[in-house]
Design an enzyme around this catalytic site. Structure first.
Site, PDB file in Angstrom:
ATOM      1  N   ARG A 160       0.843  -1.223   0.000  1.00  0.00           N
ATOM      2  CA  ARG A 160       0.000   0.000   0.000  1.00  0.00           C
ATOM      3  C   ARG A 160       0.869   1.260   0.000  1.00  0.00           C
ATOM      4  O   ARG A 160       0.573   2.232   0.671  1.00  0.00           O
ATOM      5  CB  ARG A 160      -0.915   0.025   1.237  1.00  0.00           C
ATOM      6  CG  ARG A 160      -1.858  -1.139   1.340  1.00  0.00           C
ATOM      7  CD  ARG A 160      -2.976  -1.000   0.350  1.00  0.00           C
ATOM      8  NE  ARG A 160      -3.378  -2.305  -0.119  1.00  0.00           N
ATOM      9  CZ  ARG A 160      -4.603  -2.795  -0.050  1.00  0.00           C
ATOM     10  NH1 ARG A 160      -5.550  -2.089   0.452  1.00  0.00           N
ATOM     11  NH2 ARG A 160      -4.879  -3.973  -0.528  1.00  0.00           N
ATOM     12  N   SER A 235     -10.789  -0.425   2.156  1.00  0.00           N
ATOM     13  CA  SER A 235     -10.124  -0.499   3.459  1.00  0.00           C
ATOM     14  C   SER A 235      -9.763   0.904   3.929  1.00  0.00           C
ATOM     15  O   SER A 235      -9.037   1.613   3.243  1.00  0.00           O
ATOM     16  CB  SER A 235      -8.824  -1.297   3.356  1.00  0.00           C
ATOM     17  OG  SER A 235      -9.068  -2.561   2.829  1.00  0.00           O
ATOM     18  N   GLU A 331      -5.347   4.414   5.788  1.00  0.00           N
ATOM     19  CA  GLU A 331      -4.867   4.239   4.415  1.00  0.00           C
ATOM     20  C   GLU A 331      -5.430   5.315   3.483  1.00  0.00           C
ATOM     21  O   GLU A 331      -4.772   5.736   2.535  1.00  0.00           O
ATOM     22  CB  GLU A 331      -5.289   2.855   3.915  1.00  0.00           C
ATOM     23  CG  GLU A 331      -4.714   2.565   2.572  1.00  0.00           C
ATOM     24  CD  GLU A 331      -5.380   1.390   1.885  1.00  0.00           C
ATOM     25  OE1 GLU A 331      -4.699   0.768   1.093  1.00  0.00           O
ATOM     26  OE2 GLU A 331      -6.556   1.112   2.127  1.00  0.00           O
TER      27      GLU A 331
END
Ligand code: EPU
Length: 336
Positions: A160, A235, A331
């Site tokens: 990520r 997410s 995130e």
């Protein structure tokens, strides 16, 4: 230049947050972007709007990247090399590849967002990360309007993560992404439990790219909310990585805790499990909450504000820290 005024950004972000862009422009060609950047330096970019939480109206000029087009640069017996412009919808691109029997990104089916943003957070799902298919990223340097090419190595990809979240953050606008995909001997990734189960339930022993894509679509639909129906950004948190020693003490307390090994000394723990365990899964507060089937996903049921969702995220972070002594990292990009 067709600059519009006081445009709602609700349909431009998958969270469906209704904030206003004081000035807004849609750009469909690189040369137009270069012209624009000669006069406007302080711009706010929006592409698929799938990884951001807007908490206020945007004062800067909002530039919607809508540059379309897929081209085949070259191909040989085994591989095809593509350049895909930033404004192409990611999932449509995946389906196009599957239809053409180009392999490598079928596990990344149904991820919201556009092609231009896929390298920024190195999208990943069901055992595959996009970095393994990317050959190059072309990006305009905002200060100079020069087109730069980043090789796969230049991008510094991680879980990520990429250079576009670090050193290059805010300095470039990605205009296209290059991919190398397989034409035969596909490297199928069916190791992820849920995919294997889905294929077995359909009695598929030798899956095609389409079988895998269909399986991923079915799994995602069963767990993750469709942003067209319930606003969300996938997410909301990253899965935290902890030391092996710390994990072992955690495991003594919670023997059922799921985990993935990252290295000899590091273990990744699913944030969704921690959040569920902390009692947040399915909680709804007015128009926002934690998704009932995947605790990692925060949702907007209609007219929630970005601020409300951000406050919930902070509350979750604090609880997880108190309960498990683990810091959850957000995130999604929070736009303050
Ligand atoms: N889990 C729970 N409760 C929950 C959610 C998950 O206990 O509410 C447990 C599951 O039972 C499982 C483990 O956590 O044991 C992992 O769950 P899952 O397979 O759903 O994957 P994840 O680690 O929660 C990551 C990605 C997803 C991606 C899936 C599948 C991150 C931050 N998220 O989630 O990415 O689809 O793996 O590969 O790495 C996204 O980025 O938007 C996204 C959806």
């Amino acid at each position: 230049m067709n600059i519009q005024h006081n445009i709602s950004l609700k349909k431009y972000n998958t969270f469906g947050i209704d904030v206003i862009a004081k000035r807004f422009i849609s750009i469909d060609a690189v040369y137009k972007l270069q012209q624009l950047l000669k006069i406007e330096k302080d711009v706010f970019l929006i592409s698929g709007g799938s990884n951001m939480l807007l908490t206020k109206d945007i004062e800067q000029l909002v530039v919607h990247i809508d540059i379309k087009g897929i081209s085949i640069d070259k191909e040989d017996e085994n591989f095809v090399y593509l350049t895909v412009n930033a404004g192409e919808n990611w999932h449509n691109f995946v389906l196009w590849c599957v239809d053409n029997n180009y392999g490598g990104i079928e596990n990344l089916s149904l991820i919201p967002g556009n092609v231009g943003t896929c390298p920024i957070q190195n999208i990943g799902a069901y055992g595959v990360e996009v970095k393994d298919t990317i050959t190059k990223v072309e990006a305009l340097e905002i200060a100079t309007q020069k087109l730069n090419t980043f090789s796969n190595q230049d991008c510094n990809f991680g879980y990520r993560n990429s250079i576009f979240k670090n050193d290059a953050k805010g300095k470039y606008i990605i205009t296209s992404v290059g991919f190398r995909l397989t034409k035969k001997h596909h490297n199928l990734n069916t190791s992820y439990g849920a995919i294997a189960t889905e294929l077995a339930s359909k009695k598929i022993e030798k899956p095609t790219l389409k079988n895998i894509s269909d399986a991923v679509i079915a799994i995602r639909k069963s767990k993750l909310p469709d942003p067209k129906v319930i606003g969300n950004s996938g997410s909301f948190f990253k899965n935290p990585v902890v030391s092996k020693d710390f994990f072992l003490t955690l495991q003594k307390k919670y023997p059922n805790i799921p985990s993935y090994t990252v290295s000899d000394s590091e273990i990744k723990v699913p944030a969704g499990w921690l959040i569920e365990r902390a009692g947040f899964k399915g909680n709804r507060f007015g128009d926002f909450g934690v998704h009932e089937k995947q605790a990692l996903v925060l949702v907007n049921y209609g007219n929630a504000s970005g601020k409300e969702i951000y406050e919930l995220a902070q509350k979750i972070q604090q609880n997880i820290l108190e309960l498990f002594e683990i810091s959850l990292e957000i995130e999604v990009n929070i736009i303050h």
